[in-house]
Motif scaffolding. Structure first.
Motif, PDB file in Angstrom:
ATOM      1  N   GLU A 139     -27.394  67.311 -20.402  1.00 46.08           N
ATOM      2  CA  GLU A 139     -27.364  68.110 -19.177  1.00 46.08           C
ATOM      3  C   GLU A 139     -25.926  68.390 -18.768  1.00 46.08           C
ATOM      4  OE1 GLU A 139     -28.806  67.777 -14.522  1.00 46.08           O
ATOM      5  OE2 GLU A 139     -29.924  66.726 -16.074  1.00 46.08           O
ATOM      6  N   ALA A 172     -30.673  77.362 -18.126  1.00 47.46           N
ATOM      7  CA  ALA A 172     -31.888  77.290 -17.318  1.00 47.46           C
ATOM      8  C   ALA A 172     -32.379  78.716 -17.110  1.00 47.46           C
ATOM      9  CB  ALA A 172     -31.593  76.628 -15.970  1.00 47.46           C
ATOM     10  N   GLN A 173     -33.602  78.981 -17.529  1.00 50.02           N
ATOM     11  CA  GLN A 173     -34.149  80.333 -17.457  1.00 50.02           C
ATOM     12  C   GLN A 173     -33.236  81.328 -18.181  1.00 50.02           C
ATOM     13  OE1 GLN A 173     -37.259  81.292 -16.040  1.00 50.02           O
ATOM     14  NE2 GLN A 173     -37.436  79.053 -16.239  1.00 50.02           N
ATOM     15  N   ALA A 215     -25.356  74.729 -17.553  1.00 50.30           N
ATOM     16  CA  ALA A 215     -26.618  75.396 -17.274  1.00 50.30           C
ATOM     17  C   ALA A 215     -26.684  75.800 -15.810  1.00 50.30           C
ATOM     18  CB  ALA A 215     -27.784  74.471 -17.609  1.00 50.30           C
ATOM     19  N   SER A 238     -37.350  80.492 -21.906  1.00 49.96           N
ATOM     20  CA  SER A 238     -37.720  79.133 -22.301  1.00 49.96           C
ATOM     21  C   SER A 238     -36.651  78.428 -23.119  1.00 49.96           C
ATOM     22  CB  SER A 238     -39.021  79.178 -23.111  1.00 49.96           C
ATOM     23  OG  SER A 238     -38.849  79.994 -24.280  1.00 49.96           O
ATOM     24  N   SER A 259     -33.654  76.270 -24.448  1.00 49.87           N
ATOM     25  CA  SER A 259     -33.018  75.065 -23.906  1.00 49.87           C
ATOM     26  C   SER A 259     -31.501  75.141 -23.965  1.00 49.87           C
ATOM     27  CB  SER A 259     -33.493  73.829 -24.678  1.00 49.87           C
ATOM     28  OG  SER A 259     -33.102  73.911 -26.045  1.00 49.87           O
ATOM     29  N   SER A 266     -27.510  73.499 -12.524  1.00 48.46           N
ATOM     30  CA  SER A 266     -27.146  72.100 -12.770  1.00 48.46           C
ATOM     31  C   SER A 266     -25.754  71.827 -12.221  1.00 48.46           C
ATOM     32  CB  SER A 266     -27.177  71.785 -14.267  1.00 48.46           C
ATOM     33  OG  SER A 266     -28.479  71.926 -14.786  1.00 48.46           O
TER      34      SER A 266
END
Length: 941
Positions: free
Chosen positions: A697, A910-911, A881, A858, A860, A884
């Motif tokens: 992350e 993200a998205q 991301a 979707s 990652s 985040s």
């Protein structure tokens, strides 16, 4: 300085743009249109004011207004103005801080085309097989295969600059009839003269442009044609601006021009062409027919006060073979000298009984005062033909100055020069001498079924030593306009222009300079090995049309090599890879590197490769692009940037495989390329344990040698493990390695720990003394999950090193899943502040949406390539991301103002969205930091 008047007479309404006249004569003929002011009208005077660093264009505008005049138009270095009378024109001499102001009558740019030669009967019979609506050019270059594959130039707009009369237009052959103001534009002295295209009056050479259109239509039958004609350089700028507004992507021009520069790529026409390429237009130009009896070049010698022609002797008359249409007389060595240091010559055209030039009469003069600011060029604005029994001769009178640096050049577009003519350097004419990659000068292969350049084709080098023309294409095939064949470089250029439309239709290159480079790569080497001054890059022929199968976008898992392996090094003393790729790249060259079946890769099943690409000693600021062969657009993105000559710089890339399992690498600089292979991606449709990417992350910084523990040359240092990861489930770490505060030039290498045999076989990044450089890498681990760094620096050099871990590649001990598999996409640009937000300020963040280039919501993680362009000061870029927390680690670093630098990064999204922020560290300046450019190469499920 005194105003420069056109020779013999002012150009009457700038009419015929060089029709031949019996000498002595003044320019005659009907007007090219309805100019805003007739230059022969005593109420107004139209002149050109030449501007340079000493004369600002704003000063011209101001003084013209003071004299009650107006500025009609302008081009680089030239302002076209209209003033009330001759007295007002003379007052313009006072512009600027000194006396080096040149005010002259308007100079016409283009020379009307000569008569096209007849073709031999056997050639005509051979061409009949192509039928009534094609000349056969498409068959010679393989364009017919592209037609069969569905590429016809549909939707591509091609502008043709030439002379036209639509009396010769056949809709079946040439497409829809042009419409004035919509698809046709003529400009003379700033005024529209498009009606002349439709008046049914051929002033000479006006079928030539229609014949050019026919060839383009043969090669690209569905291209949209726009026609144009311009009188002066300022009119040319108006025409090009109109083409741009109409969305023209390719310009085809098959005309000769008068000298306007020193033959080294400088000059108003070269600047106009460069302005077109900078706006996405590729300019295809005839290379010229001056290779045979059209060009004279000799060092200046004097016999008394006149130039003695030839390498020896005292003959001061240069003999012509018939009619004369001079492109000019030039001595380019004086171009950059102050006016007071230039040599001053005056030119005289003499008509005399054959063999008795001394008994002749002067029929034209050109007396520009070079010591008062005129360029080292003399021009006759009119063509001349001698009476029966007479000949025309050129005489040059020396008025002063040092001739030791003078090389006299004469170009004739008429019947040619009778003595001392040569082919070398004959291509040093406007546009043909351009150094812009988006300008392509074309020589002629004639007859078209052969492999020899026609003897009439102009040859290089240019006056600054570059090869010319750029390439050679077929000429001398059937053309309905002439009722026989169309020969000359005038016929060769539209062959290439039509092919350019096919390439754009196929989406293989962006317009402008990338397309110019693509065309140079579509050649077969002829003549001397490599680029030469006869064929240029070679004989033009299209490669096989691209297969419309697209990128292999099957999800794939990563297979790391035990250690990185070098698969290409073009340096002859360190050669690795296919023999035909070894050697220095020419600017714009594309190398197709086969990787499937090499270095342990399978022959099929691979979708992409992970590589480290190194540009070695590039000769200019530039960029390198790696892409799937025949499956991506040249010029649409970049992988690696060089911001000063001589640099060696590396960047990581994940490149989808293209045709025949190859990747292509294009460099716009002269230099060398090195490619190290890190691993490959294998298509996998099912859930799998090994080879998946698991992203953190937030990146973890696991090594920072600052302060006090730099990595020394030859040292091997083990990198600590990141926290929170079961190392048994790790096959390779995905890292960003940074070197900073280097004390000497060198390189840093990331390898599996314990692999002494891998030291020095490849490199991860290259750094110069004092610089900060970052690069990504996928590094296999040892049995304990560790990697190491080693380095080499000149002398006892060293550098601080930083390692940030962004994620890892799973091992066979990981749980099976469909997540984390790589999906290749057609590489594309997702963000460019130069065309959107403008330069970013310190701490400014932007959200980049990879969904705009084909990444699903979707995903990652995404494989990004981030570039800072024109940095105002040192800094770095962070990436994470969207939504985040921002990490404390960076993905791109630079240490000097003016840097343009790229770094690849694999970052979570993200998205489909990532966040990027530019930062200048403790400086915290309020002014913009630089432009940010972000490209996308694929994503992880």
């Amino acid at each position: 300085m005194p105003r420069l008047h056109a020779s013999v007479a002012t150009l009457t309404a700038l009419a015929v743009v060089t029709t031949f006249a019996s000498a002595p004569a003044a320019a005659t003929g009907d007007s090219m249109g309805e100019p805003s002011a007739d230059p022969t009208d005593s109420s107004t005077v139209t002149v050109e004011v030449l501007v340079d660093n000493a004369v600002d264009e704003a000063e011209v505008v101001e003084q013209v207004a003071d004299e009650g005049g107006t500025v009609i138009a302008s081009a680089p270095g030239v302002v076209l103005v209209e003033v009330p009378d001759e007295a007002a024109a003379d007052e313009l001499d006072d512009i600027g801080a000194d006396a080096d102001v040149v005010v002259r009558d308007p100079v016409l740019v283009d020379v009307r085309p000569e008569q096209i030669p007849e073709a031999p009967d056997d050639l005509l019979e051979w061409l009949e097989q192509y039928g009534p609506t094609t000349g056969g050019a498409e068959g010679y270059i393989g364009a017919d295969d592209w037609h069969d594959a569905g590429f016809t130039g549909a939707g591509v707009k091609v502008g043709v600059i030439d002379f036209f009369d639509t009396t010769f237009w056949d809709i079946a052959e040439h497409g829809p009839l042009p419409v004035a103001g919509t698809t046709a534009r003529c400009v003379a002295l700033g005024a529209d003269c498009s009606a002349d295209f439709f008046d049914g009056v051929d002033l000479g050479g006006e079928r030539h442009g229609v014949a050019v259109v026919e060839i383009i239509r043969d090669v690209a039958p569905d291209a949209e044609i726009y026609i144009g004609q311009a009188a002066t350089t300022a009119d040319y700028q108006i025409l090009i601006d109109w083409f741009v507004a109409k969305g023209v992507q390719v310009i085809s021009r098959s005309l000769g021009s008068r000298y306007d520069g020193p033959g080294d790529g400088r000059g108003t026409l070269d600047d106009i062409a460069a302005s077109a390429t900078a706006r996405g237009i590729t300019w295809v130009n005839s290379g010229g027919n001056n290779g045979e009896r059209r060009y004279y070049r000799q060092p200046a010698r004097l016999s008394g006060s006149y130039v003695a022609f030839g390498p020896s002797g005292t003959d001061t008359y240069l003999d012509f073979r018939g009619c004369v249409q001079l492109g000019g007389i030039r001595w380019a060595g004086d171009w950059d000298l102050p006016a007071a240091q230039r040599t001053d010559y005056d030119a005289y055209l003499v008509e005399a009984p054959s063999g008795s030039p001394g008994a002749g009469t002067v029929v034209a003069t050109s007396t520009a005062d070079q010591r008062a600011g005129a360029t080292p060029i003399e021009l006759f604005e009119q063509g001349y033909c001698p009476d029966p029994g007479n000949r025309l001769y050129l005489r040059l009178r020396w008025l002063g100055g040092d001739i030791s640096n003078d090389v006299i050049e004469v170009t004739d577009y008429g019947n040619g020069i009778a003595q001392f003519a040569q082919a070398p350097y004959s291509a040093s004419v406007p546009i043909v001498d351009s150094d812009d990659p988006g300008v392509v000068a074309v020589g002629a292969i004639d007859p078209p079924f052969g492999t020899n350049v026609a003897s009439y084709t102009s040859q290089g080098p240019t006056n600054d030593g570059r090869e010319a023309p750029d390439l050679a294409a077929v000429s001398g095939f059937s053309n309905t306009v002439y009722g026989s064949t169309f020969s000359g470089t005038s016929a060769a250029a539209p062959v290439v222009a039509g092919a350019a439309a096919l390439v754009l239709d196929a989406g293989l290159a962006a317009g402008g300079r990338p397309l110019g480079s693509f065309l140079r790569n579509q050649t077969i080497d002829r003549g001397d090995p490599g680029v030469d001054n006869v064929f240029g890059h070679g004989q033009f022929t299209l490669s096989s049309p691209p297969e419309q199968v697209g990128i292999d976008d099957r999800p794939a898992v990563f297979e790391a090599l035990d250690v990185p392996q070098r698969v290409l090094d073009t340096r002859p003393d360190r050669a690795v890879g296919p023999i035909d790729l070894i050697g220095e790249l020419w600017p714009g060259e594309t190398l197709d590197l086969p990787v499937a079946g090499a270095a342990g890769l399978p022959s099929n099943g691979a979708t992409a490769v992970a590589v480290n690409i190194v540009s070695v000693t590039a000769d200019r600021p530039s960029h390198v692009q790696a892409f799937p062969t025949e499956s991506a657009e040249l010029g649409a993105f970049s992988n690696l940037n060089i911001d000063r000559p001589g640099q060696t710089r590396a960047n990581f890339a994940i490149v989808p495989l293209g045709a025949d399992g190859s990747i292509s690498i294009n460099s716009i600089a002269r230099g060398h390329i090195v490619v190290d292979l890190l691993g490959w991606f294998r298509a996998e449709s099912d859930a799998v344990s090994a080879g998946r990417f698991v992203e953190f992350e937030a990146a973890q910084r696991v090594l920072d040698s600052r302060p006090g523990s730099p990595l020394g040359s030859g040292e091997v240092r083990t990198v600590p493990l990141p926290s929170g990861v079961d190392r048994s489930r790790v096959d390779a770490w995905v890292v960003t390695v940074t070197a900073t505060r280097a004390s000497a030039d060198g390189w840093v290498q990331a390898i599996p720990a314990g692999r002494a045999d891998a030291v020095g076989t490849t490199s991860t990044l290259n750094v110069t003394a004092g610089d900060t450089v970052a690069n990504a890498a996928i590094v296999p681990v040892d049995d304990d999950g560790r990697i190491a760094l080693t380095s080499f620096f000149l002398g006892d050099g060293r550098a601080d090193v930083i390692v940030d871990v962004t994620g890892y590649i799973t091992s066979s001990m990981a749980s099976a899943s469909t997540d984390g598999r790589f999906v290749a996409i057609r590489p594309d640009r997702a963000f460019d502040s130069r065309t959107s937000t403008g330069a970013l300020r310190d701490r400014q963040a932007v959200t980049v949406d990879a969904r705009t280039v084909g990444v699903p919501a979707s995903a990652s993680g995404v494989v990004w390539n981030t570039t800072i362009a024109g940095a105002a000061r040192a800094g770095h870029v962070n990436g994470w991301a969207a939504g985040s927390p921002e990490p404390s680690t960076s993905v791109l670093n630079w240490s000097t103002a003016g840097s343009t630098r790229a770094a690849s990064a694999v970052i979570a999204v993200a998205q489909g969205q990532g966040r990027f922020r530019v930062e200048d560290g403790p400086v915290d300046a309020s002014t913009p930091l630089g432009h940010l450019v972000i490209d996308v190469f694929g994503y992880f499920t």
